[in-house]
Design a protein around this motif. Structure first.
Motif, mmCIF file in Angstrom:
data_model
loop_
_atom_site.group_PDB
_atom_site.id
_atom_site.type_symbol
_atom_site.label_atom_id
_atom_site.label_comp_id
_atom_site.label_asym_id
_atom_site.label_seq_id
_atom_site.Cartn_x
_atom_site.Cartn_y
_atom_site.Cartn_z
ATOM 1 N N THR A 193 0.728 -1.234 0.068
ATOM 2 C CA THR A 193 0.073 0.269 0.018
ATOM 3 C C THR A 193 0.779 1.248 0.200
ATOM 4 O OG1 THR A 193 -1.791 -1.196 1.346
ATOM 5 C CG2 THR A 193 -1.925 1.099 1.148
ATOM 6 N N ALA A 194 1.820 1.392 0.952
ATOM 7 C CA ALA A 194 2.613 2.473 0.905
ATOM 8 C C ALA A 194 3.797 2.529 0.066
ATOM 9 C CB ALA A 194 3.129 2.758 2.522
ATOM 10 N N ALA A 248 7.855 6.670 8.134
ATOM 11 C CA ALA A 248 6.965 7.377 7.092
ATOM 12 C C ALA A 248 7.691 8.522 6.629
ATOM 13 C CB ALA A 248 5.643 7.439 7.204
ATOM 14 N N ALA A 271 10.804 9.042 -2.285
ATOM 15 C CA ALA A 271 9.850 8.748 -2.898
ATOM 16 C C ALA A 271 10.072 8.332 -4.855
ATOM 17 C CB ALA A 271 8.409 9.668 -2.978
ATOM 18 N N ALA A 275 -5.437 4.450 -2.172
ATOM 19 C CA ALA A 275 -4.006 5.037 -1.919
ATOM 20 C C ALA A 275 -2.791 4.036 -2.792
ATOM 21 C CB ALA A 275 -3.432 5.116 -0.427
ATOM 22 N N PRO A 314 -3.833 7.104 -6.219
ATOM 23 C CA PRO A 314 -3.808 8.149 -5.231
ATOM 24 C C PRO A 314 -4.390 9.359 -5.591
ATOM 25 C CG PRO A 314 -1.661 7.613 -6.076
ATOM 26 C CD PRO A 314 -2.443 6.635 -6.559
ATOM 27 N N ARG A 340 -0.585 11.775 1.559
ATOM 28 C CA ARG A 340 0.629 11.566 2.481
ATOM 29 C C ARG A 340 0.058 11.154 3.801
ATOM 30 N NH1 ARG A 340 5.199 14.710 2.610
ATOM 31 N NH2 ARG A 340 6.486 13.791 4.585
ATOM 32 N N HIS A 365 -0.407 7.554 3.580
ATOM 33 C CA HIS A 365 0.791 6.850 3.737
ATOM 34 C C HIS A 365 1.366 6.766 5.290
ATOM 35 C CE1 HIS A 365 5.194 7.083 3.570
ATOM 36 N NE2 HIS A 365 5.123 6.035 2.152
ATOM 37 N N THR A 366 1.459 7.870 5.820
ATOM 38 C CA THR A 366 1.855 7.691 7.008
ATOM 39 C C THR A 366 0.849 7.139 7.891
ATOM 40 O OG1 THR A 366 2.639 10.118 6.830
ATOM 41 C CG2 THR A 366 2.312 9.329 8.949
#
Length: 704
Positions: free
Chosen positions: A34-35, A83, A90, A174, A178, A189, A192-193
């Motif tokens: 996912t992230a 994160a 990235a 996400a 996204p 963002r 993501h965190t």
């Protein structure tokens, strides 16, 4: 029934252990799927929860609940910090993430040891769970049965959150789209965190609850990480239930497999991981954008690019542009009237052409000298070391040369072939153990050891190469990691050849030449290693600057175009893999000669990570940079850590983090301009993919 009765307890233990791995792997899968973060510090997050829970456990329910809350919260905060740490990376791919998180794992492991001590902590569970219950006529720990129930409930709850709630929908969006998620009002963002924080919380909770099963101690985080990676690969990234099934299967291999087939169990997991990855890559076409550059589909655009490249190469590397064909013809816009025709005008044209050729040749010579200057300076410094350093430092310099050859082999694969590897220690180990066994059998001649070790490593890479060259990106990292771990399992099991965990020592010293005496003095060993490394690096540079090296660069930069032009890309990559393996085998041979001993730690995963870090420090296509990076790593690990005993992992972790953040293009990138340095590596004067597809053109520049 007798077989089931005899192995019932190991089978149930496998379920409990598998469910523990599931809780950890669920967080790792969430972070990666996912992230998009390849988190090699996930085992350290487990250790955070395990150490915290163990330190707060006092045998009461209150202590268990407090430890669970504190351990989960601590790992959750660490995940959120992760994160923030990975956010600047990235656009740099998974390789930078892997090195950064590995460095953070080294730092976190050192801090945990400083806080909680180096010994394994005892874990006290409530008295009601610290007992046994009858299970089909066998006594079994009550805590493990309780953990099985909790893990199943956690799997059901996680699946419900991901598939039935608004939060789960945001998490899935996400990963898939996204931009659409941002359009609905959610912050990608923040998601993501939150995902990385949740992944950390899962790892921390698993650490607290799993501490009575797999307690906190040295090596726990690495073991948990490797097994979790196997689970994620086998189960995939789309279904928690598939991850659960894979985790239980891994748990059964680790417990019931050891009971039924102890000789086979060490190989099953990583062999299955490699097989799954290879099969997936077989059903997926190699990425058309291997090197991150899109092959132009418009034939006119392709022709325009090819013509531009040819004109650029006709001008020489650094010289003035040469007029295109017909520029000196009468009436051409670039021709002055007084120069037209024959006579004085024709003579002036001929003179100008001759001067342009001389200037182009001189500029090319100056460019070659500039490229060779770093090598010459480095060689001069290395030759002077025996006269300025003590014996211990000279020995470290010899070890750095051996690691440097391993790093150069990683440079060939990662920087030129576009195959990032975490398993180059496998051919390195083949060369090292070949040299040790040859010396033990009386073959002490250095040239013989070098040649046979290189051949053995090359044959090994020829066998495993077809499983590697088809994959791309992160899949290559995982396949090579599996190959490296399988090689480590062989090293530990094949005691008659490798000495097992005790390693090999006491074999005769190597002779520099036939009929000479064995080398025991540190200066002699170092000069021998320097001579071998110089020859190996010189051959490597000649190959990389030849048309063969240019084809390899073209394969990395424009694979689809190379295939469309009829080039056997797979054959090029296989040859590169075999040659890089031979170079790694030479490095392994040098390491044994210099150290005069060999242990499994010298060819393990940590060394593979160090070699990859050396490439990042030096620059993905810089041979000199890889050697300098290896020297910096050895100096940090063995020399600088000696001034601060017990903190070697911390210093190495800081080096990992600093290299990833401060040297995005490596040391070679410091002297590259933005116009000449590509986004994926510090190549100075790189070859255009369109031109690389043609072997008839002269070879482009290669960073020394």
């Amino acid at each position: 029934m007798d077989l089931l009765d005899a192995h019932l307890v190991p089978a149930v233990d496998g379920v409990a252990f598998g469910l523990l791995l599931f809780v950890v792997a669920a967080g790792l899968s969430l972070a990666f799927g996912t992230a998009g973060v390849l988190n090699l510090s996930h085992g350290a997050l487990y250790a955070v929860g395990a150490y915290t829970g163990a330190s707060l456990s006092d045998g009461t329910w209150g202590g268990l609940v407090l430890g669970l809350a504190a351990g989960t919260a601590a790992a959750c905060v660490a995940g959120a910090g992760l994160a923030a740490a990975t956010a600047p990376l990235a656009g740099r791919g998974h390789l930078a993430q892997a090195l950064l998180t590995f460095g953070l794992a080294l730092i976190g492991g050192d801090l945990l040891i400083q806080i909680f001590g180096a010994d394994e902590l005892p874990v006290r569970v409530p008295e009601a769970l610290d007992s046994s219950v009858m299970l089909l006529g066998h006594r079994y720990p009550a805590y493990r049965l309780c953990f099985i129930v909790m893990a199943v409930l956690l799997a059901a709850f996680g699946t419900w959150v991901l598939t039935r709630t608004r939060m789960g929908a945001a998490v899935r969006a996400a990963a898939d789209d996204p931009q659409m998620l941002a359009a609905t009002g959610f912050s990608p963002r923040a998601v993501h965190t939150g995902v990385l924080a949740a992944a950390g919380a899962l790892a921390g909770a698993a650490g607290v609850l799993g501490a009575p099963i797999l307690g906190p101690g040295p090596g726990t985080s690495e073991n948990v990480l490797m097994l979790s990676l196997v689970v994620v690969v086998l189960g995939g990234l789309r279904s928690l239930w598939a991850t659960l099934a894979a985790a239980v299967a891994v748990g059964q291999v680790q417990t019931l497999g050891v009971s039924l087939a102890p000789w086979l169990a060490p190989y099953l997991l990583f062999a299955a991981m490699a097989a799954v990855l290879v099969l997936r890559s077989r059903f997926t076409e190699p990425a058309a954008e291997h090197g991150g550059q899109k092959a132009p589909r418009d034939p006119v655009d392709r022709l325009r690019r090819a013509l531009a490249v040819r004109l650029r190469h006709r001008s020489g590397p650094d010289g003035p542009p040469v007029a295109p064909p017909g520029a000196d013809a009468p009436g051409h816009p670039g021709t002055r009237p007084s120069d037209e025709g024959s006579g004085v005008g024709g003579t002036l044209i001929a003179v100008r052409r001759a001067v342009a050729r001389v200037q182009g040749t001189a500029a090319a010579d100056r460019g070659g000298l500039r490229r060779a200057a770093p090598l010459l300076v480095l060689l001069a410094v290395l030759c002077a070391l025996p006269w300025v350093l003590d014996a211990y430092s000279i020995s470290l310099a010899g070890s750095a040369l051996a690691l440097g050859l391993l790093a150069v082999s990683v440079t060939v694969l990662t920087g030129y072939a576009g195959l990032p590897t975490l398993g180059q220690t496998a051919p390195f180990a083949v060369g090292a153990y070949a040299t040790a066994n040859l010396a033990d059998a009386g073959w002490t001649s250095g040239p013989v050891q070098i040649v046979l070790s290189a051949i053995g490593a090359a044959v090994f890479c020829a066998v495993v190469g077809p499983a590697v060259i088809r994959a791309r990106g992160t899949t290559v990292l995982m396949i090579t990691l599996a190959i490296g771990e399988l090689t480590g399992a062989v090293v530990n099991q094949l005691k008659s050849v490798t000495g097992g965990a005790d390693g090999l020592v006491g074999f005769p010293a190597t002779q520099a030449l036939w009929g000479g005496e064995g080398m025991t003095d540190e200066s002699d060993l170092y000069l021998y290693a320097l001579a071998v490394a110089t020859v190996a690096v010189a051959i490597t540079l000649l190959v990389l600057r030849s048309p063969a090296g240019k084809l390899l660069t073209g394969t990395r930069g424009a694979e689809a175009r190379m295939r469309a032009s009829g080039h056997p890309v797979g054959r090029y990559l296989l040859v590169a893999h075999v040659c890089a393996g031979a170079l790694a085998g030479v490095g392994g041979s040098l390491m044994v000669t210099v150290q005069q001993y060999l242990s499994p730690a010298d060819v393990g995963f940590e060394i593979a990570a160090f070699a990859l870090l050396a490439v990042v420090i030096g620059g993905s296509t810089s041979v000199v940079g890889a050697l300098l990076g290896a020297g910096l790593i050895v100096a940090t690990r063995d020399w600088l850590a000696g001034a601060w005993p017990g903190h070697g992992p911390l210093l190495l972790g800081v080096l990992f983090v600093a290299a990833v953040y401060l040297l995005p293009r490596g040391l070679a990138g410091l002297r590259s301009t933005p116009a000449t340095a590509p986004a994926d590596g510090p190549v100075t004067g790189t070859v255009s993919p369109a031109d690389a597809a043609s072997a008839s053109q002269p070879a482009g520049k290669v960073s020394p």
